[in-house]
Design a protein around this motif. Structure first.
Motif, PDB file in Angstrom:
ATOM      1  N   ALA A  53      -0.165  -6.327  11.280  1.00 60.37           N
ATOM      2  CA  ALA A  53       1.221  -6.904  10.726  1.00 60.37           C
ATOM      3  C   ALA A  53       0.532  -8.055   9.280  1.00 60.37           C
ATOM      4  CB  ALA A  53       2.011  -7.641  11.378  1.00 60.37           C
ATOM      5  N   THR A  54      -0.034  -8.429   9.413  1.00 62.06           N
ATOM      6  CA  THR A  54      -1.312  -9.165   8.473  1.00 62.06           C
ATOM      7  C   THR A  54      -2.253  -8.944   7.672  1.00 62.06           C
ATOM      8  OG1 THR A  54      -1.089 -11.194  10.229  1.00 62.06           O
ATOM      9  CG2 THR A  54       0.637 -11.439   8.255  1.00 62.06           C
ATOM     10  N   VAL A  55      -2.688  -8.712   7.119  1.00 64.71           N
ATOM     11  CA  VAL A  55      -4.085  -8.508   6.971  1.00 64.71           C
ATOM     12  C   VAL A  55      -4.815  -9.644   5.763  1.00 64.71           C
ATOM     13  CG1 VAL A  55      -3.985  -6.245   6.888  1.00 64.71           C
ATOM     14  CG2 VAL A  55      -3.453  -7.206   4.699  1.00 64.71           C
ATOM     15  N   PRO A  56      -5.733 -10.086   5.529  1.00 65.07           N
ATOM     16  CA  PRO A  56      -6.680 -10.425   5.021  1.00 65.07           C
ATOM     17  C   PRO A  56      -6.393 -10.145   3.297  1.00 65.07           C
ATOM     18  CG  PRO A  56      -8.063 -10.126   6.505  1.00 65.07           C
ATOM     19  CD  PRO A  56      -6.917  -9.733   6.277  1.00 65.07           C
ATOM     20  N   GLY A  57      -6.361 -10.823   2.654  1.00 66.18           N
ATOM     21  CA  GLY A  57      -6.894  -9.793   1.375  1.00 66.18           C
ATOM     22  C   GLY A  57      -5.317  -9.268   0.697  1.00 66.18           C
ATOM     23  N   ARG A  58      -6.066  -8.237   0.118  1.00 68.34           N
ATOM     24  CA  ARG A  58      -4.303  -7.444  -0.913  1.00 68.34           C
ATOM     25  C   ARG A  58      -4.459  -5.792   0.159  1.00 68.34           C
ATOM     26  NH1 ARG A  58      -5.415  -7.238  -6.362  1.00 68.34           N
ATOM     27  NH2 ARG A  58      -3.159  -6.317  -5.920  1.00 68.34           N
ATOM     28  N   ARG A  59      -3.560  -5.221   0.314  1.00 71.67           N
ATOM     29  CA  ARG A  59      -3.229  -4.257   0.874  1.00 71.67           C
ATOM     30  C   ARG A  59      -2.865  -3.151  -0.324  1.00 71.67           C
ATOM     31  NH1 ARG A  59      -0.640  -3.882   6.684  1.00 71.67           N
ATOM     32  NH2 ARG A  59       0.199  -6.113   7.332  1.00 71.67           N
ATOM     33  N   TYR A  60      -3.756  -1.850   0.261  1.00 77.75           N
ATOM     34  CA  TYR A  60      -3.447  -0.501  -0.628  1.00 77.75           C
ATOM     35  C   TYR A  60      -1.691  -0.404  -0.330  1.00 77.75           C
ATOM     36  CZ  TYR A  60      -3.727   4.247  -2.054  1.00 77.75           C
ATOM     37  OH  TYR A  60      -3.235   5.427  -3.209  1.00 77.75           O
ATOM     38  N   GLY A  61      -1.955  -0.276   0.417  1.00 73.45           N
ATOM     39  CA  GLY A  61      -0.217   0.051   1.307  1.00 73.45           C
ATOM     40  C   GLY A  61       0.371   1.414   1.771  1.00 73.45           C
ATOM     41  N   GLY A  62       1.563   1.375   2.038  1.00 71.26           N
ATOM     42  CA  GLY A  62       1.851   2.594   3.462  1.00 71.26           C
ATOM     43  C   GLY A  62       2.560   3.979   2.213  1.00 71.26           C
ATOM     44  N   LYS A  63       2.432   3.789   1.059  1.00 70.87           N
ATOM     45  CA  LYS A  63       2.813   4.679  -0.069  1.00 70.87           C
ATOM     46  C   LYS A  63       2.212   5.261  -0.616  1.00 70.87           C
ATOM     47  CE  LYS A  63       6.772   3.583   1.287  1.00 70.87           C
ATOM     48  NZ  LYS A  63       6.908   1.900   1.739  1.00 70.87           N
ATOM     49  N   LYS A  64       1.038   4.971  -1.675  1.00 70.21           N
ATOM     50  CA  LYS A  64       0.404   5.980  -1.968  1.00 70.21           C
ATOM     51  C   LYS A  64      -0.517   6.747  -1.509  1.00 70.21           C
ATOM     52  CE  LYS A  64      -1.075   1.609  -4.088  1.00 70.21           C
ATOM     53  NZ  LYS A  64      -1.446   0.822  -4.153  1.00 70.21           N
ATOM     54  N   PRO A  65      -0.663   7.490  -2.504  1.00 67.07           N
ATOM     55  CA  PRO A  65      -1.534   8.918  -1.406  1.00 67.07           C
ATOM     56  C   PRO A  65      -2.914   8.818  -1.473  1.00 67.07           C
ATOM     57  CG  PRO A  65      -1.200   8.967  -3.943  1.00 67.07           C
ATOM     58  CD  PRO A  65      -0.199   7.667  -3.637  1.00 67.07           C
ATOM     59  N   VAL A  66      -3.350   8.779   0.115  1.00 63.65           N
ATOM     60  CA  VAL A  66      -4.652   8.767   0.563  1.00 63.65           C
ATOM     61  C   VAL A  66      -4.863  10.270   0.560  1.00 63.65           C
ATOM     62  CG1 VAL A  66      -5.987   8.141   2.487  1.00 63.65           C
ATOM     63  CG2 VAL A  66      -4.164   6.275   1.840  1.00 63.65           C
ATOM     64  N   TYR A  67      -6.168   9.972   0.426  1.00 67.11           N
ATOM     65  CA  TYR A  67      -7.560  11.898   0.559  1.00 67.11           C
ATOM     66  C   TYR A  67      -8.383  11.441   0.949  1.00 67.11           C
ATOM     67  CZ  TYR A  67      -4.195  13.768  -2.720  1.00 67.11           C
ATOM     68  OH  TYR A  67      -2.724  14.657  -2.818  1.00 67.11           O
ATOM     69  N   VAL A  68      -8.884  12.375   2.594  1.00 70.07           N
ATOM     70  CA  VAL A  68     -10.449  11.863   3.134  1.00 70.07           C
ATOM     71  C   VAL A  68     -11.144  12.442   3.312  1.00 70.07           C
ATOM     72  CG1 VAL A  68     -10.801  10.814   5.690  1.00 70.07           C
ATOM     73  CG2 VAL A  68      -8.586   9.796   4.571  1.00 70.07           C
ATOM     74  N   LEU A  69     -11.783  12.269   2.877  1.00 67.75           N
ATOM     75  CA  LEU A  69     -12.974  13.507   3.439  1.00 67.75           C
ATOM     76  C   LEU A  69     -13.961  13.687   3.864  1.00 67.75           C
ATOM     77  CD1 LEU A  69     -14.174  12.798  -0.703  1.00 67.75           C
ATOM     78  CD2 LEU A  69     -12.798  14.042  -0.339  1.00 67.75           C
ATOM     79  N   ILE A  70     -13.970  14.902   4.380  1.00 68.44           N
ATOM     80  CA  ILE A  70     -14.451  14.574   6.347  1.00 68.44           C
ATOM     81  C   ILE A  70     -15.722  16.631   6.050  1.00 68.44           C
ATOM     82  CG2 ILE A  70     -12.843  14.156   8.248  1.00 68.44           C
ATOM     83  CD1 ILE A  70     -11.788  16.758   8.382  1.00 68.44           C
TER      84      ILE A  70
END
Length: 298
Positions: free
Chosen positions: A191-208
């Motif tokens: 629920a809380t994190v140190p530093g700043r979040r990228y957040g849950g709305k902006k796009p994320v791409y994961v390379l596998i």
């Protein structure tokens, strides 16, 4: 008692799937009776036993491992001393690998790129490095996370990393069922994190890719199951079961999974099948493909 018989006993005592252990031991017993394991080298024996052990359920963490370098004798010391020695070694690994934060970069178009390799180390060692990396990418308009070279990581540090990719709601992640306690430890985003979040709305791409394994696969799997990211590349190796390593000879180690990953939404994991991409391309082309997708949608 032969090496294979010792391996059978360890399976019976520790393997997370007791019923599978019985079937595997039957196969190994047939191998003993037929003389299949009467080979000239321990390396060849390890390959044969591993092949037979994986015939029942394809568990890639279940292996008889041959080491060229001699394995140390089991230390006659307390659990606390063993854990302290392990953490000291992990601190050394973290110092040599930037705690797995191999590369953090801001690209043209305000795209952030985070390359994680060779592994995610225990949270008490690497949490600070992840916080720093995620703070650097917090203001990007899109994020590409590269786990093509990530071959491990514990659930606690995966939860720490993924917490930066959601908002402040607690989202369920993959948990771990342990045979010894017959219980599951569930993990959630924080629920809380140190530093700043990228957040849950902006796009994320994961390379596998085919080298992505274990904790690297959990990053991809949890983000795919939650619908939080688009996966680009090739199907991963397929190893989801935490294991212990037990010395059988100076050069042979029994790798026995004692627990299994389970996601509350799917009731299962990626063991034996890997994590499949949403956009399938050769792993070597995944980076450019992901950037092309980002720029096409921005």
């Amino acid at each position: 008692m032969t090496i294979v018989e010792k391996f059978q006993d360890l399976l019976t005592e520790h393997y997370v799937f007791p019923e599978a252990a019985k079937k595997i031991n039957e196969i190994l017993a047939e191998g003993i009776a037929s003389g299949r394991y009467a080979v000239d080298s321990e390396a060849e024996l390890a390959a044969l036993v591993t092949e037979d052990a994986q015939r029942v359920n394809g568990d890639k963490h279940l292996r008889l491992l041959h080491h060229v370098e001699e394995l140390p004798e089991p230390a006659d010391e307390s659990r606390a001393a063993q854990e302290a020695a392990f953490l000291a070694e992990m601190v050394n690994v973290a110092a040599r690998t930037a705690s797995g934060m191999h590369r953090v970069e801001r690209l043209d178009g305000n795209i952030a790129y985070l390359d994680i390799q060779p592994r995610l180390l225990p949270a008490m060692i690497t949490a600070e490095a992840i916080t720093a990396a995620m703070t650097l990418v917090a203001d990007a308009d899109a994020l590409v996370i590269d786990v093509r070279g990530c071959v491990g990581g514990e659930p606690a540090i995966v939860a720490h990393l993924l917490s930066y990719l959601f908002d402040d709601e607690e989202t369920p992640l993959t948990g771990i069922y342990e045979r010894a306690t017959d219980s599951t430890r569930q993990w959630w985003t924080f629920a809380t994190v140190p530093g700043r979040r990228y957040g849950g709305k902006k796009p994320v791409y994961v390379l596998i890719g085919p080298k992505t394994f274990s904790g690297g696969e959990q990053v991809a799997y949890d983000l795919k199951v939650t619908g939080r990211a688009t996966l680009v590349g090739q199907t991963t190796r397929g190893g989801a079961h935490p294991r212990i390593g037990l010395r059988l000879t100076p050069h042979l180690e029994a790798s026995i999974p004692t627990a299994r990953a389970v996601h509350p939404s799917t009731g299962t994991n990626w063991e034996g099948v890997g994590v499949a991409p949403d956009v399938e391309v050769d792993a070597d082309a995944a980076y450019e493909t992901a950037l092309s997708l980002v720029r096409r949608t921005n």
